[in-house]
Design an enzyme around this catalytic site. Sequence first.
Site, short mmCIF file in Angstrom:
data_model
loop_
_atom_site.label_atom_id
_atom_site.label_comp_id
_atom_site.label_asym_id
_atom_site.label_seq_id
_atom_site.Cartn_x
_atom_site.Cartn_y
_atom_site.Cartn_z
N ILE A 146 -4.04 9.16 -4.96
CA ILE A 146 -2.88 9.49 -6.07
C ILE A 146 -1.91 10.33 -5.66
CG2 ILE A 146 -3.87 10.95 -7.63
CD1 ILE A 146 -3.21 9.33 -10.31
N GLU A 153 1.65 4.20 -2.77
CA GLU A 153 1.21 4.80 -4.26
C GLU A 153 2.74 5.59 -4.62
OE1 GLU A 153 -2.51 3.98 -2.54
OE2 GLU A 153 -0.79 5.21 -1.63
N HIS A 182 -12.35 9.21 -1.58
CA HIS A 182 -12.91 8.39 -2.81
C HIS A 182 -13.54 8.90 -3.50
CE1 HIS A 182 -11.60 5.92 0.83
NE2 HIS A 182 -11.76 4.67 0.06
N LEU A 221 0.75 -1.13 -0.01
CA LEU A 221 0.00 0.12 -0.19
C LEU A 221 1.01 1.26 0.00
CD1 LEU A 221 -2.80 -0.93 2.66
CD2 LEU A 221 -2.67 -1.31 0.10
#
Length: 335
Positions: free
Chosen positions: A97, A70, A139, A68
């Site tokens: 992101i 990015e 989200h 996990l």
Amino acid sequence: MAELQTHSAHAVPMNLLEAVNRALARAMAEDDSVVLLGEDIGTNGGVFRATEGLKQQFGCRRVMDTPLAENLIAGLAVGMASQGLKPVAEIQFMGFIYAALEQILSHAARLRNRTRGRLSCPLVIRAPYGGGIHAPEHHSESTEALFAHIPGLRVVMPSSPARAHGLLLAAIQCPDPVIFLEPKRLYRLKRLPVVADGDPLPLDTCFTLRTGDDLTLISWGAAIHETLGAADQLAADGINAEVIDVACLNPLDRDTLVASVSRTGRAVIVHEAPGHGGMGAEIAATLANQALLHLRAPVERVTGYDCPMPYFQLEQHYLPDEERIVAAAKRTLAY
């Protein structure tokens, strides 16, 4: 400009999520240099199951689960791309992101320029984006303008299964980095015909989804759904709206937009991202610069509000709906 798409006898009904999966599988079957990486994309098939079955089909050396992290995912993708692979990295949600921005903006987008063309960076970063599925904080972002501002990045946003399939194939073949944003509220909305063995669709171009002479409706991503619905409502009142799916925000196909608005004289731009500093402002500036003498009314924008995407109780109020689009269209016609 890409015109209205026609249905083929060889088309297969797919939803947008299935079209993404099919495009990934086809790209990997046709090119051994295509590899996938991301959080939970292998064994579990991704949080939305976009990569379901691909690890079983192509093996763990080509479909790789990552930690996990990015920034790590994007950095690995840049390194792979510089050494001859074509990585397709998944970020679980667009809201995650931002940890990868250093790799994307400082390295992926600049690699061709930094090496004076000696190296390119053929990578794709996929991310579900946008609201409409009652998701919690981080989200539901629509921050596509952030990436469209960066030279060296292509920013692509499909709005239908066929365009998701064709544009993802083209993005994987592209020699430069592509941010491929998938509207998650369209993932399972409906199944539409997709030519699974058809040619990739062109990047850097708009798609004219509906022709009309009275005004131009310009949109992209999930907001295309409401924009087409608004065009239907306007048609019931005898108003013929042209609907353009921008699809690629950087580079922007200004020629198609200017040509349409020069002919209709009126434009309404629709996007779910906040209005301030959004891509709608860039398109409006383009129309003011290149189509001013053809405009019969000020350019209207129908957007999300200048605040974070609210939780699900207010989510539908935040998103542009058909009524807001129709009202904006009628204001331009009454001007």
